[in-house]
Scaffold this active site. Structure first.
Site, PDB file in Angstrom:
ATOM      1  N   LYS A 189      51.307 107.090  35.173  1.00 46.13           N
ATOM      2  CA  LYS A 189      51.794 108.211  34.368  1.00 46.13           C
ATOM      3  C   LYS A 189      53.286 108.050  34.092  1.00 46.13           C
ATOM      4  CE  LYS A 189      53.533 112.231  35.381  1.00 46.13           C
ATOM      5  NZ  LYS A 189      54.524 112.476  34.286  1.00 46.13           N
ATOM      6  N   THR A 243      63.922 113.531  44.998  1.00 52.32           N
ATOM      7  CA  THR A 243      63.568 113.708  46.403  1.00 52.32           C
ATOM      8  C   THR A 243      62.646 114.903  46.583  1.00 52.32           C
ATOM      9  OG1 THR A 243      65.618 112.664  47.151  1.00 52.32           O
ATOM     10  CG2 THR A 243      64.527 114.146  48.700  1.00 52.32           C
ATOM     11  N   GLU A 244      62.875 115.949  45.812  1.00 48.10           N
ATOM     12  CA  GLU A 244      62.035 117.147  45.916  1.00 48.10           C
ATOM     13  C   GLU A 244      60.572 116.832  45.633  1.00 48.10           C
ATOM     14  OE1 GLU A 244      61.660 121.610  43.858  1.00 48.10           O
ATOM     15  OE2 GLU A 244      63.077 120.140  43.078  1.00 48.10           O
ATOM     16  N   GLU A 263      60.585 105.935  45.965  1.00 49.84           N
ATOM     17  CA  GLU A 263      61.964 105.563  45.648  1.00 49.84           C
ATOM     18  C   GLU A 263      62.593 106.791  45.020  1.00 49.84           C
ATOM     19  OE1 GLU A 263      65.083 104.957  43.709  1.00 49.84           O
ATOM     20  OE2 GLU A 263      63.948 103.663  42.353  1.00 49.84           O
ATOM     21  N   CYS A 297      69.416 106.215  39.846  1.00 53.82           N
ATOM     22  CA  CYS A 297      69.281 106.740  41.208  1.00 53.82           C
ATOM     23  C   CYS A 297      70.263 106.091  42.172  1.00 53.82           C
ATOM     24  CB  CYS A 297      67.842 106.563  41.703  1.00 53.82           C
ATOM     25  SG  CYS A 297      67.205 104.886  41.489  1.00 53.82           S
ATOM     26  N   GLU A 394      73.043 115.140  43.970  1.00 49.97           N
ATOM     27  CA  GLU A 394      72.873 114.137  42.923  1.00 49.97           C
ATOM     28  C   GLU A 394      73.000 114.806  41.560  1.00 49.97           C
ATOM     29  OE1 GLU A 394      69.970 110.353  42.086  1.00 49.97           O
ATOM     30  OE2 GLU A 394      69.018 112.227  42.679  1.00 49.97           O
TER      31      GLU A 394
END
Length: 486
Positions: A189, A243-244, A263, A297, A394
């Protein structure tokens, strides 16, 4: 479109736009399942050009039923694909790599239109590395028993892969190439804001005569990705993103036997010592945070400068930032393109305003931004402390936070003072200092006197909230083979 500077070193830059004529964007796209494009059973959504806000195409949003059909197709194809010799699988990967090279200009233009990144980045960085990944893993396909993963490594089965919008085609290659080389089949996806190069890759799979069902591409938003992750017949989950969302995926697969690689985000420290080659370091700082509009990232979003050279580094950095050209992503002179979406632009603006409100000093070169599209100037914050949100969270945009240090120990302590651990950079002329810092920094990748350099043979991944598992290199095979833990 506007730029921060119309002249550099006495030369005036006239627009040098890349032609869109090489790309044929269809009015609407379905899903790629079992070797063919099919209509989705769900609704559709629009993908837009972030530089102009024009609608590019209507794209099918895969429902849970659509995902099930794709997984079933991948499971059927797995039987033949996994039993095919590595030598034969390699032929398909080599063929895909060559087609990517042949259609490189088309892929680069489409990536810049859909994503907003400058054409010189998609053309000179993304597409060549994409092809290199397929070449590299094609070379591994018939040598898996020599990868150090056991005498008879076996594929896992169906790999569910969810990729982000910052490097749509490159992240596809990072995941699809090793999965196919190891004998797995794929349901992938792409991000909802950047689906077009993945759909063009589906055409490349057809052109390469890849057996039906080996690669399936289902477009959609978060619900589609969740359906892939939660599907009981998916054996391996690979995700690159926030990260969430990574934490949500870990909760979803907990208690199952699914293999997972994540990642996730980063807040990398780019550390400049007083003996660093300053001009070279400034170029590395610019590349580290302004490449791809900061949508990276592993971006060097925290600049740690030794106090004795901080003023000189900042002066040269600001001078260099004044030469960066912001504008049309298809202009070959553009250095910084459009922010990928209105949502991401709002996030960047919010955190930048917070930085000012918390007392950091904000600076950006004079810049007339286009009136339509999503734009943000290259920005640097000084007077930043470790307590500032812009130093902790971030931003994922062209925003640099500058901190200072006096000793190597202080630099290490500040660099590691983050929940993330994806990357870091060290700038110094002393090889012993590079090795010492690399051993102390809690980061998956440490660059020395460079930044943001990638190679298919080098593993990439993080620690802590930056995820787990590695992509790239021999280590990248482990995640797609039974008994492949390294």
């Amino acid at each position: 479109m506007a730029s921060t500077s119309s002249t550099t070193g006495g030369f005036e830059y006239a627009p040098a736009p890349e032609s869109r004529s090489i790309v044929d964007i269809k009015p609407s796209y379905g899903l790629f399942v079992d070797g063919d494009f099919v209509d989705g059973q769900g609704s559709s959504f629009k993908t837009i050009n972030p530089a102009t806000e024009e609608t590019l195409a209507e794209v099918a949003e895969a429902s849970e039923a659509d995902v099930d059909l794709a997984v079933r197709a991948a499971r059927r194809a797995f039987r033949g694909w996994s039993r095919m010799s590595g030598r034969e699988r390699a032929k398909y990967l080599f063929r895909i790599a060559r087609i990517i090279q042949e259609r490189g200009r088309e892929l680069a233009v489409l990536e810049s239109i859909d994503n907003g990144k400058p054409i010189k980045e998609s053309r000179d960085v993304d597409v060549p590395i994409v092809a290199a990944h397929f070449f590299y893993y094609a070379g591994w396909a018939d040598k898996l028993e020599y990868a150090g993963l056991g005498a008879n490594p076996r594929p896992l089965g169906v790999a569910g892969q969810v990729i982000p919008w910052n490097f749509p085609l490159l992240m596809l290659a990072w995941k699809v190439a090793p999965a196919l080389a190891c004998g797995n089949t794929v349901v992938l996806k792409p991000a909802e804001t950047t689906p077009l190069t993945a759909l063009l890759f589906a055409e490349i799979c057809q052109q390469a005569d890849l057996p039906p069902g080996v690669v399936n591409i289902v477009t959609g938003a978060g619900a589609t990705g969740q359906a892939i992750v939660a599907h009981p017949d998916v054996d391996k989950v690979a995700f690159t993103g926030s990260t969430e969302v990574g934490k949500a995926i870990a909760r979803t697969v907990a208690g199952s036997d699914k293999r997972v690689t994540l990642e996730l985000g980063g807040k990398a420290a780019n550390i400049v010592f007083d003996d660093a080659p300053i001009d070279q370091a400034v170029e590395g700082i610019v590349s580290g945070i302004f490449f791809n509009q900061g949508h990276v990232c592993c971006a060097g979003s925290r600049l740690l400068v030794q106090e004795s050279v901080a003023d000189e580094v900042l002066a040269r950095l600001k001078r260099r930032m004044g030469t960066l050209r912001v504008g049309d992503p298809l202009d070959k002179n553009t250095d910084i393109g459009a922010i990928n979406s209105s949502e991401q632009l709002a996030r960047i603006r919010e955190l930048s305003d917070v930085g000012e409100a918390e007392g950091a000093e904000r600076w950006a070169p004079a810049c007339d931004l286009p009136s339509s599209g999503f734009w943000f100037p290259p920005t640097v914050f000084t007077g930043v402390t470790q307590a500032h949100r812009i130093a902790r969270e971030e931003v994922f945009g062209p925003v640099l936070s500058v901190l200072t240090f006096r000793t190597p120990a202080e630099a290490v302590e500040k660099a590691n003072n983050t929940p993330y651990g994806l990357s870091a950079g060290v700038w110094t002329e002393k090889g012993s200092r590079i090795l010492h810092m690399a051993s102390q920094l809690r980061a998956g990748v440490v660059w020395a006197n460079t930044f943001n350099k990638f190679d298919p043979a080098s593993p990439f991944g993080g620690f802590k909230e930056s995820g787990y598992g590695r992509e790239g290199g021999r280590q990248g095979l482990a995640a797609y083979l039974q008994g492949g833990d390294l």
